[in-house]
Motif scaffolding. Structure first.
Motif, mmCIF file in Angstrom:
data_model
loop_
_atom_site.group_PDB
_atom_site.id
_atom_site.type_symbol
_atom_site.label_atom_id
_atom_site.label_comp_id
_atom_site.label_asym_id
_atom_site.label_seq_id
_atom_site.Cartn_x
_atom_site.Cartn_y
_atom_site.Cartn_z
ATOM 1 N N GLU A 185 -104.269 -43.217 91.572
ATOM 2 C CA GLU A 185 -105.257 -44.005 92.316
ATOM 3 C C GLU A 185 -106.448 -43.167 92.745
ATOM 4 O OE1 GLU A 185 -103.480 -46.531 95.279
ATOM 5 O OE2 GLU A 185 -101.718 -46.805 94.055
ATOM 6 N N PRO A 186 -107.272 -42.695 91.878
ATOM 7 C CA PRO A 186 -107.265 -42.870 90.426
ATOM 8 C C PRO A 186 -106.344 -41.846 89.754
ATOM 9 C CG PRO A 186 -109.171 -41.587 91.021
ATOM 10 C CD PRO A 186 -108.471 -41.956 92.307
ATOM 11 N N PHE A 187 -105.946 -42.167 88.526
ATOM 12 C CA PHE A 187 -105.104 -41.260 87.761
ATOM 13 C C PHE A 187 -105.953 -40.084 87.265
ATOM 14 C CE2 PHE A 187 -102.626 -45.127 87.538
ATOM 15 C CZ PHE A 187 -101.334 -44.650 87.716
ATOM 16 N N TRP A 188 -105.408 -38.886 87.411
ATOM 17 C CA TRP A 188 -106.070 -37.671 86.951
ATOM 18 C C TRP A 188 -105.015 -36.601 86.729
ATOM 19 C CZ3 TRP A 188 -105.704 -33.087 89.739
ATOM 20 C CH2 TRP A 188 -105.163 -33.212 91.024
ATOM 21 N N GLY A 189 -105.366 -35.607 85.965
ATOM 22 C CA GLY A 189 -104.450 -34.500 85.732
ATOM 23 C C GLY A 189 -105.220 -33.254 85.334
ATOM 24 N N PRO A 203 -107.342 -41.211 82.324
ATOM 25 C CA PRO A 203 -106.983 -42.220 81.319
ATOM 26 C C PRO A 203 -108.141 -42.519 80.359
ATOM 27 C CG PRO A 203 -106.173 -42.894 83.459
ATOM 28 C CD PRO A 203 -107.048 -41.680 83.687
ATOM 29 N N GLU A 204 -109.361 -42.397 80.828
ATOM 30 C CA GLU A 204 -110.524 -42.667 79.984
ATOM 31 C C GLU A 204 -110.834 -41.491 79.041
ATOM 32 O OE1 GLU A 204 -110.210 -44.954 83.436
ATOM 33 O OE2 GLU A 204 -110.776 -42.841 83.495
ATOM 34 N N ASP A 205 -110.395 -40.302 79.387
ATOM 35 C CA ASP A 205 -110.657 -39.101 78.582
ATOM 36 C C ASP A 205 -109.354 -38.317 78.425
ATOM 37 O OD1 ASP A 205 -111.669 -36.940 77.223
ATOM 38 O OD2 ASP A 205 -112.842 -36.160 78.906
ATOM 39 N N GLN A 206 -108.455 -38.829 77.574
ATOM 40 C CA GLN A 206 -107.142 -38.215 77.417
ATOM 41 C C GLN A 206 -107.166 -36.853 76.728
ATOM 42 O OE1 GLN A 206 -104.228 -41.024 76.086
ATOM 43 N NE2 GLN A 206 -104.716 -42.439 77.723
ATOM 44 N N PRO A 207 -108.085 -36.586 75.773
ATOM 45 C CA PRO A 207 -108.137 -35.212 75.240
ATOM 46 C C PRO A 207 -108.565 -34.220 76.315
ATOM 47 C CG PRO A 207 -109.253 -36.729 73.752
ATOM 48 C CD PRO A 207 -108.948 -37.491 75.008
ATOM 49 N N GLY A 208 -109.391 -34.657 77.237
ATOM 50 C CA GLY A 208 -109.746 -33.843 78.389
ATOM 51 C C GLY A 208 -110.937 -32.935 78.199
#
Length: 153
Positions: free
Chosen positions: A67-71, A84-89
């Motif tokens: 909320e929001p998802f991030w890593g 989630p919008e930029d999974q390759p990162g």
């Protein structure tokens, strides 16, 4: 009918995995005499602190939140920030600073400053029953994230 059975038998034999040949056993007189082992040499690069056990510095771990998802996956001073919008990162290189109970990695990428800090503490991701042993914060540009962290598995 006999031809069909013979063909099936050949197919079954052909499908069987071949066994590698067994290693030959050397004659008893060809075995080299045992050599005593040399003493163990410590190769750890861990810091030593008087009165404390060796602790490897936190080198490979992940920080994440919802909320929001991030890593952020961390390997040394290299961070890979994903959403989630930029999974390759986005891969960033930073400078590491050891904290009393964690680590901070900071730098700049594409003109945006970033700071990732993780420290010891109980953390829940808010969406599962999982608890984690690290608390994390990540600032990238003007966006602030809060979440959890864990050593790489």
């Amino acid at each position: 009918m006999k031809f069909a059975i013979a063909s099936l038998s050949l197919l079954l034999v052909a499908c069987q995995p071949s066994q590698p040949p067994a290693d030959p056993v050397p004659p008893a007189d060809a075995v080299a005499p045992a050599v005593p082992a040399s003493p163990a040499v410590e190769t750890s690069s861990a810091k030593r602190v008087a009165g404390e056990e060796n602790v490897e510095p936190l080198r490979i771990f992940r920080a994440f939140g919802t909320e929001p998802f991030w890593g952020v996956n961390v390997e040394g001073t290299r961070l890979t920030y994903t959403t989630p919008e930029d999974q390759p990162g986005v891969v960033m290189q930073g400078t590491r600073k050891t904290l009393a109970d964690g680590v901070e990695i900071s730098g700049q990428h594409d003109g945006k400053p970033f700071v990732l800090a993780v420290s010891s503490g109980t953390c829940s991701d808010g969406m599962s029953d999982n608890t984690y042993s690290m608390v994390s914060t990540f600032r990238y540009g003007d966006i602030d994230y809060k979440g959890c962290g864990e050593a790489a598995k």
